[in-house]
Scaffold this active site. Structure first.
Site, PDB file in Angstrom:
ATOM      1  CB  ILE A   1      36.106  40.033  37.944  1.00 46.23           C
ATOM      2  CG1 ILE A   1      35.412  38.707  37.667  1.00 46.23           C
ATOM      3  CG2 ILE A   1      37.622  39.853  37.997  1.00 46.23           C
ATOM      4  CD1 ILE A   1      35.625  38.188  36.253  1.00 46.23           C
ATOM      5  CB  CYS A   2      38.031  43.787  41.901  1.00 48.90           C
ATOM      6  SG  CYS A   2      38.872  45.335  42.178  1.00 48.90           S
ATOM      7  CG  LEU A   3      41.617  42.088  35.996  1.00 47.74           C
ATOM      8  CD1 LEU A   3      42.832  41.853  36.883  1.00 47.74           C
ATOM      9  CD2 LEU A   3      41.352  40.843  35.157  1.00 47.74           C
TER      10      LEU A   3
ATOM     11  CG  ASN B   1      41.548  40.593  44.058  1.00 47.09           C
ATOM     12  OD1 ASN B   1      42.433  39.771  44.216  1.00 47.09           O
ATOM     13  ND2 ASN B   1      41.587  41.803  44.605  1.00 47.09           N
TER      14      ASN B   1
END
Lengths: 194, 529
Positions: free
Chosen positions: A87-89, A79
């Site tokens: 960042i994939c959040l 991620n």
């Protein structure tokens, strides 16, 4: 305009319980809009023992808009982009709430290191490896932690150089180091046996 | 219960249901309509209808055009009704209605079967007062301490935030888009809803307006029975009742298919239209490249790009067929292919034929589409300029000249139908030869009729626009244009009906259908000049 009063309170609060959380936030410049966060790699993961730096930049709408966060330390994770550190959040995007803080956001990033979500990848190559060749993934992630997130320990380049000086080919040295997670002695054993 | 008073503005909306209720009547009722109109018009001794002989949509048409005021009125009425029945505030009723797609019936059903569960799911919590004994309250956003509760606000959950921070929270959400309609308490673990009353108590007029616009739009967008008209600049919506034919025409004159929101495409079904449109998108860019750069594998027909120098090609697995790039022959017994052989390979021919077939239908589909657009603008010109000029020169009222606009409306509609019959034709299975013949026969007749009508309406009228030519036979022109309009309409009705029945006449009557049912076009058109 950024609510700097709140940012200051956050910094104070964060430094107060740094010992407990291990999470540190410090300003990069004197205007508090650019900061650096530091999180320890979670125990029991390939990131264990590493210290990860995250660039934080606060938008004008902060805290009503989410802070922008990006890994400054290279990290191998489904991620997180292995190229840019993006960042994939969800809480850094549409799930952000002004009741969250930099500390809670960094705690979520730390939790992401413990529990990757390969079905919603930021880095497709890493995510494929995570799913299909999990052992290789763990090895690479450890190797990256070793190489980039451990400032105090010897740099990988030095290990490579020493092993090359012992007469092994550089490509073999690198793959051996990667396979054993960056441990020089184990790599030497592997090179000698193979 | 579910809908309030329905405002039906069909009457101001001059919609022609061209193939509507008279679909079973094989005789064209064009003439009978003129007679009806005549009999109403008792002052006139002229055979010319004074009223425009138009087919009004049936009164129980299966859709309604809703104007902005209608939508607002309905929305307010539904909210008021739910608020009253459930004894809740209008803001709470709004939250409930939004969740249940603006169906009051569904709200009532859910609420009365399990109110607690509905409240919990939607964050409609009982109000919790923050304990009064605490001396200072800390805002959950700016973390400042406030000595009194006057400067603190909360949703029903009681999580305290200062007025400024809560205002900032709502404002950011409103500026982010319609998601603000689902706003909850800023605390991530809390689901308490932030309703319209709370929003209105904290934000500026401009932001209230924005919020209320999102709410207004949600009434249409979340309602399963209403859709916006996709017509350019149109702000009406169409409510659809049942699925007897999807084509609807808005008050703005834009016709579209309510189901797939593509241009109206009756008699062709939505699936065919979707395939056709997707094909057109693909074909234009990719196809040219594929044709220029690739050859189909002689075994599995997948297009193959040659990216290396030698002529020995191996197709992708699972096919793995090995062949010569030049002659497409099997590589295993390939020796050379330099000699010339007059051998038309079936596979290559097939691929070529496919492209040619597509091009044939696409070219016609696109041409009728363009022609229709031109006819739409011509219709506008006829209605604004031409009829006025003719009225001046020939001393007729504009109502008497309505037949000209009538003809143009028929042209526009026929071009639309004709365009889609080319998508239909493309997908008609080649093996069904009898159907194909019937289809092409009906399409050909209709098209010939339309070309004649279009040409006549476009060119013949010119001589009457000249003030010196008052003596020419205007009555003759009128009679012929009316007849051509009627005849063309009849042909298209027949075509539409046949396609909607899946050309099933073929099974019943075989080829003799054509001989029995299709009177020669020119027989009908034996009309005075």
């Amino acid at each position: 305009m950024i609510d700097f009063g709140r940012v200051q309170k956050e910094l104070q609060e964060c430094s107060r319980d740094m010992a407990a959380s291990g999470i540190k936030v410090s300003p990069k410049s004197d205007n508090l809009a650019r900061l650096v966060g530091t999180i320890p790699g979670p125990i029991g993961t390939p990131y264990e023992g590493g210290t990860f730096q995250i660039d934080i930049s606060l938008p004008d709408g902060y805290p009503f808009e989410p802070p922008k966060m990006q890994f400054a330390t290279k990290v191998w994770h489904p991620n997180i982009s292995s190229q840019s550190g993006a960042i994939c959040l969800d809480i850094l995007k549409d799930q952000w709430s002004p009741a969250l803080t930099l500390k809670t956001a960094l705690l979520s990033v730390q939790a992401l290191l413990s529990a990757p979500e390969p079905d919603d990848p930021q880095d497709a190559v890493v995510a494929q490896q995570y799913i299909r060749e999990h052992q290789t993934f763990l090895g690479t992630a450890r190797y990256w932690t070793e190489s980039f997130a451990k400032a105090s320990s010897l740099g990988v380049e030095e290990k490579v150089q020493r092993l090359v000086e012992m007469g092994f080919a550089e490509a073999h040295v690198r793959s051996a180091l990667e396979a054993v997670g960056g441990d020089e002695n184990l790599a030497l054993e592997k090179l000698c046996s193979g | 219960m579910e809908t309030g008073d329905e405002i039906n503005i069909c009457s101001d909306n001059e919609v022609n249901d061209y193939y509507g209720e008279d679909a079973n009547n094989t005789d064209c009722n064009y003439d009978s309509l003129i007679k009806e109109e005549d009999s109403l018009d008792s002052d006139s001794d002229s055979p010319v209808a004074k009223k425009r002989p138009r087919l009004e949509g049936p009164p129980d048409r299966n859709y309604k055009v809703l104007k902005q005021s209608d939508i607002r009125e309905r929305q307010e009425k539904t909210i008021a009704e739910v608020a009253m029945v459930l004894s809740v505030s209008k803001a709470v009723a709004t939250v409930l209605l939004r969740h249940y797609n603006w169906s009051a019936g569904k709200v009532h059903e859910a609420w009365f079967s399990d109110e607690d569960r509905v409240r919990k799911n939607l964050g409609l919590l009982p109000i919790i007062e923050f304990p009064l004994d605490s001396t200072e309250v800390k805002c959950g956003i700016c973390f400042d301490l406030f000595p009194t509760r006057d400067e603190i606000v909360s949703a029903a959950c009681g999580h305290p935030y200062c007025v400024e921070c809560f205002r900032g929270y709502i404002r950011t959400s409103i500026n982010d888009g319609p998601g603000c309609l689902m706003l909850r308490c800023p605390d991530l673990s809390c689901s308490a809803v932030v309703d319209q009353d709370m929003v209105n108590s904290l934000v500026s007029e401009e932001e209230k307006q924005k919020y209320s616009t999102y709410l207004y739009r949600s009434y249409v967008e979340e309602n399963k029975k209403i859709k916006w008209c996709p017509g350019p600049g149109c702000e009406h919506a169409i409510e659809f009742d049942d699925n007897q034919g999807w084509d609807v025409t808005c008050a703005c004159d834009f016709s579209f298919c309510w189901n797939c929101v593509e241009d109206a495409h009756r008699p062709v079904d939505c699936e065919t239209v979707a395939n056709w449109m997707a094909k057109n998108d693909d074909e234009s860019e990719t196809k040219t490249w594929i044709l220029a750069q690739t050859k189909p594998c002689p075994k599995c027909a997948k297009p193959i790009e040659k990216n290396e120098g030698c002529m020995h090609m191996t197709c992708h697995s699972p096919c793995r067929y090995q062949f010569c790039w030049i002659c497409l022959g099997d590589w295993h017994n390939h020796i050379n292919c330099n000699g010339y052989k007059e051998d038309k390979r079936k596979e290559v021919e097939d691929a070529k034929r496919h492209v040619q077939k597509y091009n044939h239908y696409y070219e016609r589909w696109a041409a009728h589409n363009l022609s229709r657009l031109k006819a739409v603008s011509d219709l506008g010109r006829v209605q604004t300029e031409q009829i006025e000029q003719l009225s001046e020169i020939h001393g007729k009222t504009q109502i008497e000249l309505g037949f000209i606009a009538e003809a143009w409306q028929q042209i526009v509609e026929c071009r639309r139908v004709l365009k889609w019959t080319y998508a239909y034709g493309y997908y008609l299975p080649e093996a069904e030869d009898a159907k194909k013949q019937l289809f092409e026969f009906l399409q050909g007749e209709a098209e010939a009729g339309l070309e004649r009508l279009h040409g006549y309406a476009e060119k013949e009228v010119r001589q009457f626009l000249n003030a010196d030519e008052r003596s020419v036979n205007f009555e003759g022109f009128e009679l012929k244009l009316k007849s051509l309009t009627g005849v063309t309409k009849k042909y298209f009705e027949k075509l539409v009906r046949a396609l909607e029945n899946g050309l099933s006449e073929v099974q019943e009557a075989g080829k003799s259908y054509m001989e029995e049912h299709c009177i020669s076009y020119f027989e009908i058109c034996e009309l005075p000049n």
